[in-house]
Design a protein around this motif. Structure first.
Motif, PDB file in Angstrom:
ATOM      1  N   GLN A 125      45.378 -15.735 -58.265  1.00  0.00           N
ATOM      2  CA  GLN A 125      46.404 -16.646 -58.769  1.00  0.00           C
ATOM      3  C   GLN A 125      47.474 -15.852 -59.516  1.00  0.00           C
ATOM      4  OE1 GLN A 125      44.638 -19.346 -61.594  1.00  0.00           O
ATOM      5  NE2 GLN A 125      44.482 -17.793 -63.193  1.00  0.00           N
ATOM      6  N   PRO A 126      48.664 -16.443 -59.697  1.00  0.00           N
ATOM      7  CA  PRO A 126      49.730 -15.718 -60.394  1.00  0.00           C
ATOM      8  C   PRO A 126      49.482 -15.619 -61.891  1.00  0.00           C
ATOM      9  CG  PRO A 126      50.468 -17.934 -59.812  1.00  0.00           C
ATOM     10  CD  PRO A 126      49.105 -17.754 -59.202  1.00  0.00           C
ATOM     11  N   ALA A 127      50.125 -14.634 -62.506  1.00  0.00           N
ATOM     12  CA  ALA A 127      50.122 -14.486 -63.968  1.00  0.00           C
ATOM     13  C   ALA A 127      51.323 -13.641 -64.339  1.00  0.00           C
ATOM     14  CB  ALA A 127      48.837 -13.807 -64.450  1.00  0.00           C
ATOM     15  N   GLY A 128      51.756 -13.781 -65.586  1.00  0.00           N
ATOM     16  CA  GLY A 128      52.864 -12.960 -66.054  1.00  0.00           C
ATOM     17  C   GLY A 128      52.424 -11.515 -66.207  1.00  0.00           C
ATOM     18  N   ARG A 129      53.396 -10.617 -66.354  1.00  0.00           N
ATOM     19  CA  ARG A 129      53.087  -9.191 -66.518  1.00  0.00           C
ATOM     20  C   ARG A 129      52.188  -8.983 -67.719  1.00  0.00           C
ATOM     21  NH1 ARG A 129      57.958  -7.199 -68.130  1.00  0.00           N
ATOM     22  NH2 ARG A 129      58.774  -9.299 -67.885  1.00  0.00           N
ATOM     23  N   ARG A 130      51.138  -8.200 -67.516  1.00  0.00           N
ATOM     24  CA  ARG A 130      50.275  -7.877 -68.642  1.00  0.00           C
ATOM     25  C   ARG A 130      50.386  -6.386 -68.896  1.00  0.00           C
ATOM     26  NH1 ARG A 130      46.749 -12.627 -68.142  1.00  0.00           N
ATOM     27  NH2 ARG A 130      46.219 -13.035 -65.985  1.00  0.00           N
TER      28      ARG A 130
END
Ligand SMILES: NC(=O)c1ccc[n+]([C@@H]2O[C@H](COP(=O)([O-])OP(=O)(O)OC[C@H]3O[C@@H](n4cnc5c(N)ncnc54)[C@H](O)[C@@H]3O)[C@@H](O)[C@H]2O)c1
Ligand SMILES: [Zn+2]
Ligand SMILES: [Zn+2]
Lengths: 320, 391
Positions: free
Chosen positions: A299-304
């Motif tokens: 699934q998508p996620a913001g930059r970590r």
């Protein structure tokens, strides 16, 4: 060494007393309570370091270094999650020991010149905790069984009839889907099958298995015949009262083989077998009840940032 | 696509992320038309819910158009083009708990069940955008969102009803309703509601729908108290102006309200020593939640009454007067809302004109404005009560 697992199961049939469950687990987990306690301590302290670094610095009487405190907090949180997950308590505990060393070094540095009461108290606390950590780490590392028989029993409730549960279990392909370390199952016929499991470093281990006991809708028992792993087990299916589906009870025994490859391969399959069986049964239930296994992988996620990627991976279950 | 991501306490950002894909056979992808910020999101925003990770996509109140459905549910009642509202708990519909109607404790939808078991003894369902304890699912404050078990959760809504009227079926309307329903109201009952945020307002409105005689609402923000009074028909108390317990006794002939609803949750604002005590303990990790409103609700309630708790609590709390609950035969009811149970009946009430949930919306903003909107909602600035974002 008098009897092998195979002989034992063959002799004793499939009689697995449920009361073995608690006892076995308590013994295997060894000081689970302490490990959990340390886990919660890590989570609490980690969160404090992450969220209120300045407050904490003030509280223990050292200079404010929010970034450093946050980094320490993250390390602490990761150890905590690792400990609570019981995936590799040994590893997580050693990471706590390393963390303790860092904490002590930092407190030492902070203390240079002045040693207010709180700082001394904080240092004393860390020294104390370090002792507990080392003791636990040594114990848990030793406890990881490289050899010797392991036996685990677990139950799960499934909202399907015993007949449905039995039929689902009877198909090795379904088992390959739900068992984390199994990569392939080839059924030769209704009784014999060949199992392939993940070993360390991309290797695989295989063994032949046969069904030794088969009572439709009630029970299946199996044992390995030859191969890299000696194992035996059984699954029982009992109707729960009031039409509440089925109680599935699974008992497993493993004995890592003597060969070098076997010894090397053993850790993956035998890594925390209680947790492994529990998670495998959870997936069994999910696949049977819903036709799929819940996931968020992909699934998508913001930059970590790098450290947070590690934390996220820890949290999404990629610990092993 | 664009999505609202959590980066740390008081730090949310709108990021470009990859589009969601179908991951399981019963998934659907929904193109979000409206999404709201919830009081529950503030607990994440303030960093009080553990196991958030940097980059996690927020949002559990959202609706939109189905743009893709998985193979497992093709032809199963949900089709591309449908306009749907999506309940915030993720539930499989097949396990014992789901069949029993307890969707928010679904046994199959939380991939991190082990983590929740450590924290709470047993696991809960997954929840969109609500920490890894509840599954780590990407949320709906985004242009697109993946919806698991899409044959169970999403409910089609008629084109005639605008987003603003049906969006709150995803959470806060059912939440207020379930809180009031838990009181098993009888004619003549008086209900007290702590908190006049969206959840409290819906609890007030629902208490009247379910037959309450009087509702007394407690908060400190004039605009919220005004809505409670003028739009929901409650009598109101400003807890900064009056001693709430004394006032409630006075208003109920000394007995206390028949039922008390805590629609405040773990970050109660409590003036005086009690409040400072809770803040200190929370900062030192000796308790995770500040239960000021809950304490007051318990002590205020009439003997034999119900204390209903829609407000969210995360972990462990201190000095909750359990002795009062036990000795005075109180009933404690709570839970993450089993939204799936309520969407259809409440949609019907909206269609019948019994209630128009849009009355509490104070801000309609673009998704890009989310960071400012979180801050404004947290501080209750600009009389902010409910923010709806349009991606
Ligand atoms: N059970 C569920 O499934 C569910 C669903 C949605 C929201 N919630 C929870 O409901 C709670 C309220 O949500 P919301 O969206 O209305 O949030 P909100 O922040 O808009 O409202 C909370 C209100 O409580 C008031 N308040 C604070 N301390 C108080 C006190 N001591 N006495 C009286 N009032 C006090 C605040 O002034 C505010 O108006 C939150 O805890 C949220 O997490 C639960
Ligand atoms: Zn919500
Ligand atoms: Zn379910």
């Amino acid at each position: 060494m008098t009897t092998t697992t195979r002989e034992r199961v063959a002799r004793e049939g499939t009689r697995v007393a449920p009361e073995h469950d608690g006892g076995e687990r308590r013994r295997a987990g060894g000081g689970d309570g302490v490990v959990d306690g340390l886990g919660w301590l890590s989570v609490g302290l980690g969160l404090a370091e992450l969220l209120v670094p300045d407050g904490l610095a003030r509280f223990i009487g050292v200079r404010r270094r929010p970034l450093l405190f946050r980094a320490l907090g993250l390390r602490e949180l990761a150890s905590g999650v690792g400990l609570l997950s019981h995936r590799r308590p040994g590893t997580a505990l050693w990471s706590r020991v390393v963390g303790d060393a860092i904490d002590l070094a930092l407190l030492g540095a902070a203390a240079r010149g002045r040693a207010p009461v709180r700082l001394i108290a904080a240092t004393a606390a860390v020294v104390g905790v370090t002792t507990v950590d080392v003791v636990c780490a040594v114990r848990n590392t030793r406890r990881r069984p490289a050899s010797g028989r392991r036996r685990v029993v677990r139950t799960i409730s499934v909202n399907r009839t015993p007949a449905e549960c039995y039929a689902f279990w009877r198909d090795p392909q379904n088992l390959a889907c739900v068992m984390e370390h199994i990569v392939d199952v080839q059924a030769h016929d209704a009784r014999r099958s060949r199992w392939t499991a993940r070993g360390p470093g991309g290797t695989t281990i295989t063994w032949e298995a046969e069904v030794v006991h088969d009572e439709p809708d009630r029970l299946i028992a199996w044992r390995s015949l030859e191969g890299d792993l000696e194992t035996a087990g059984e699954a029982r299916f009992e109707a729960r009262p009031g039409g509440r589906g089925t109680l599935v009870r699974v008992a497993l025994e493993y004995r890592p083989p003597l060969g070098l490859l076997g010894r090397l391969a053993a850790p993956l399959v035998l890594e925390a077998p209680e947790r492994q069986l529990k998670e495998d049964l959870r997936r069994f239930k999910a696949l049977l009840e819903t036709g799929e296994i819940a996931t968020t992988e992909g699934q998508p996620a913001g930059r970590r940032e790098v450290v947070h990627r590690t934390l996220a991976r820890l949290l999404t279950g990629g610990v092993s | 696509m664009k999505a609202v991501c959590w980066f740390g306490p008081r730090d949310v950002r709108v990021e470009r992320v990859k589009d969601p894909e179908l991951l399981n056979p019963r998934d659907a992808i929904v193109k979000v038309s409206s999404t709201a910020i919830c009081g529950s999101d503030l607990h994440l925003y303030n960093g009080f819910v553990p196991t958030m990770a940097q980059g996690d996509i927020l949002g559990h109140e959202f609706m939109g158009e189905v743009v893709e459905v998985g193979k497992g549910i093709e032809g199963d009642g949900l089709a591309v083009g449908d306009r749907v509202v999506v309940p915030f708990p993720i539930a499989c519909g097949d396990c014992f708990s789901c069949v029993d109607g307890m969707f928010s404790v679904c046994e199959n939808s939380n991939p991190n069940a082990w983590m929740a078991e450590k924290m709470w003894g047993h696991a809960t369902s997954g929840i969109f955008g609500y920490s890894h304890l509840t599954g780590g699912y990407a949320g709906g404050q985004a242009e697109y969102v993946r919806v698991p078990y899409a044959d169970v959760g999403p409910v089609k809504v008629p084109d005639g009803l605008p987003d603003d009227q049906v969006l709150f079926l995803t959470d806060i309307f059912p939440t207020g309703y379930m809180a009031a329903e838990a009181c098993e109201l009888e004619p003549g009952d008086t209900v007290a509601v702590w908190g006049c945020g969206p959840v409290g307002l819906f609890a007030i409105a629902s208490a009247f729908l379910l037959g309450a005689e009087r509702v007394i609402a407690i908060d400190r923000f004039p605009e919220r108290l005004r809505l409670a009074r003028e739009r929901c028909g409650a009598e109101t108390l400003d807890y900064e102006q009056v001693d709430v317990r004394a006032a409630l006794e006075e208003m109920t002939g000394g007995l206390g309200p028949d039922h008390c609803i805590d629609a405040v949750g773990m970050e109660a604002h409590t003036p005086g020593i009690e409040g400072r005590y809770d803040r200190l303990k929370q900062a030192l990790m000796l308790e995770t939640d500040r239960p000021g409103a809950l304490r007051q609700a318990i002590l205020s309630c009439r003997g034999g009454g119900t204390v209903s708790v829609p407000g969210v609590y995360g972990g462990v709390v201190d000095k909750v007067p359990l002795g009062s609950v036990m000795n005075r035969s109180l009933t404690l009811k709570t839970g993450q809302t089993h939204v799936q149970r309520y969407v259809r009946p409440l949609l019907e009430r909206i269609q019948n004109g019994e209630i128009d949930p849009s009355f509490m919306i104070t801000h309609r903003l673009a998704l890009d404005e989310a960071p400012g909107a979180y801050d404004m909602f947290l501080r209750k600035q600009d009389e902010c009560i409910k923010v709806v974002l349009r991606p």
